[in-house]
Design an enzyme around this catalytic site. Structure first.
Site, PDB file in Angstrom:
ATOM      1  N   LYS A  52      40.104   2.381 -10.578  1.00  0.00           N
ATOM      2  CA  LYS A  52      39.527   3.624 -11.456  1.00  0.00           C
ATOM      3  C   LYS A  52      39.009   2.744 -12.866  1.00  0.00           C
ATOM      4  CE  LYS A  52      43.324   6.612 -11.043  1.00  0.00           C
ATOM      5  NZ  LYS A  52      44.900   7.300 -10.751  1.00  0.00           N
ATOM      6  N   GLN A  96      49.176   7.937 -16.072  1.00  0.00           N
ATOM      7  CA  GLN A  96      49.532   7.365 -14.419  1.00  0.00           C
ATOM      8  C   GLN A  96      50.669   7.449 -13.991  1.00  0.00           C
ATOM      9  OE1 GLN A  96      46.943   6.524 -12.533  1.00  0.00           O
ATOM     10  NE2 GLN A  96      48.522   6.563 -11.219  1.00  0.00           N
ATOM     11  N   ASP A 119      42.862  14.818 -14.739  1.00  0.00           N
ATOM     12  CA  ASP A 119      43.789  14.733 -13.847  1.00  0.00           C
ATOM     13  C   ASP A 119      43.545  15.997 -13.159  1.00  0.00           C
ATOM     14  OD1 ASP A 119      44.457  12.180 -12.344  1.00  0.00           O
ATOM     15  OD2 ASP A 119      45.539  12.036 -13.995  1.00  0.00           O
TER      16      ASP A 119
END
Ligand code: NDP
Length: 292
Positions: A52, A96, A119
């Site tokens: 990312k 994460q 997200d």
């Protein structure tokens, strides 16, 4: 059989995002800023965050990784989330997953400002998505929809079977494909599904998102089906330096000849997931979903 080249589609989209960022910065604006929060030292999470970060660099985003030790408490993490929510220099951020067992993932997800939840895991975004309202949509299902559109794959009226019902992949995928515009007739399967083999074998479109290497075999797939392989499992390999390779949920060699379209692993859904996250971050920087 046509191979769905997620890597190539992602490369084109990356260039599009990069030119948009160039125009923003050229016009005196600030580059979009994505922050990734990483708790602990999980190898796979390190790899994903690394990808990312690299993609942010390629599209011209500012990217920051906040690394916290495994021993971080839930309270400390929530404090950091509060700071990121309030920081006007941060457009979007992700925490994460998975988190260490002593931290509630749900509490963390719900603490994120939905406007910065790139997200798309916050219940506000999930609820809006489910209602067909503008929302940050979970990157993997969003990336898969982009691939289906790119390859002009007909979805209306098709029988789609999604294997896996997680909040980040299976469930949003099933919901989106059932919505107007995609118009699939969707069946969602999970570990308690009976006659799974027969159900998958009846699908025009199979989305395999269960995380079990090579689970979907040729006898489970009908001739001409579209097969999207989301799974990523590290399996032992003597052919790589690391001693492992990434394997999908589909037994590619035997399933591919039966398909009209199929995604490979790696190089299918993975690159599209990252690019969808970049697009969500750009949207957040432009306040596209929630306005100012
Ligand atoms: P989860 O483990 O959260 O969910 C797995 C789902 O599969 C569950 O709903 C589970 O059912 C179901 N399942 C497990 N075993 C079976 C079985 N034998 N038969 C039918 N259903 C089964 O995984 P995720 O959704 O997070 O991820 C799925 C896979 O996709 C993983 O390999 C992950 O690494 C990969 N992934 C890939 C991404 C990419 O960018 N390519 C992004 C995100 C994930 P139940 O609910 O009953 O337990």
């Amino acid at each position: 059989m046509k191979l769905i080249d997620g890597k190539a589609v992602a490369a084109t989209l990356r260039e599009e995002i990069a030119s948009e960022v160039e125009a923003i910065v050229g016009g005196g604006g600030r580059a979009p800023h994505l922050v990734a929060v990483l708790v602990g030292t999980d190898g796979a999470s390190e790899t994903y965050v690394g990808h990312k970060e690299r993609c942010c660099g390629e599209v011209g985003f500012r990217s920051t990784v906040r690394r916290l030790p495994e021993t971080t408490t839930e309270e400390e993490l929530l404090t950091l989330i509060g700071e990121l929510n309030d920081d006007p220099q941060v457009d979007g951020f992700i925490v994460q997953l998975p988190l260490p067992g002593h931290i509630s993932e749900q509490a963390v997800i719900e603490a994120i400002d939905p406007r910065k939840d790139v997200d798309g895991f916050h219940p506000m975004n999930v609820g809006r998505m489910t209602s067909g309202l503008p929302a940050y949509v979970s990157a993997t299902p969003e990336g898969i929809l982009t691939l289906l559109k790119h390859y002009n794959i007909e979805t209306a009226g098709k029988n789609c079977v999604v294997v896996g019902r997680s909040n980040i992949v299976g469930r949003p995928m099933a919901n989106l494909l059932s919505q107007k515009g995609w118009d699939c007739t969707v069946t969602i399967c999970h570990s308690r599904t009976e006659n799974l083999k027969e159900i998958v074998a009846g699908a025009d479109i199979v989305i395999a998102a269960l995380g079990k290497a090579e689970f979907v075999t040729a006898d489970m797939v009908r001739e001409g089906a579209v097969v999207i392989d989301v799974g990523i499992t590290r399996t032992p390999s003597s052919a790589t330096k690391s001693g492992w390779k990434l394997t999908g949920d589909v037994k590619f060699d035997e399933v591919a000849p039966k398909c009209s379209y199929i995604t490979p692993v790696p190089g299918g859904v993975g690159p599209m997931t990252i690019i969808a996250l970049m697009r969500n971050t750009l949207r957040a920087a432009k306040n596209e979903i929630y306005g100012n």
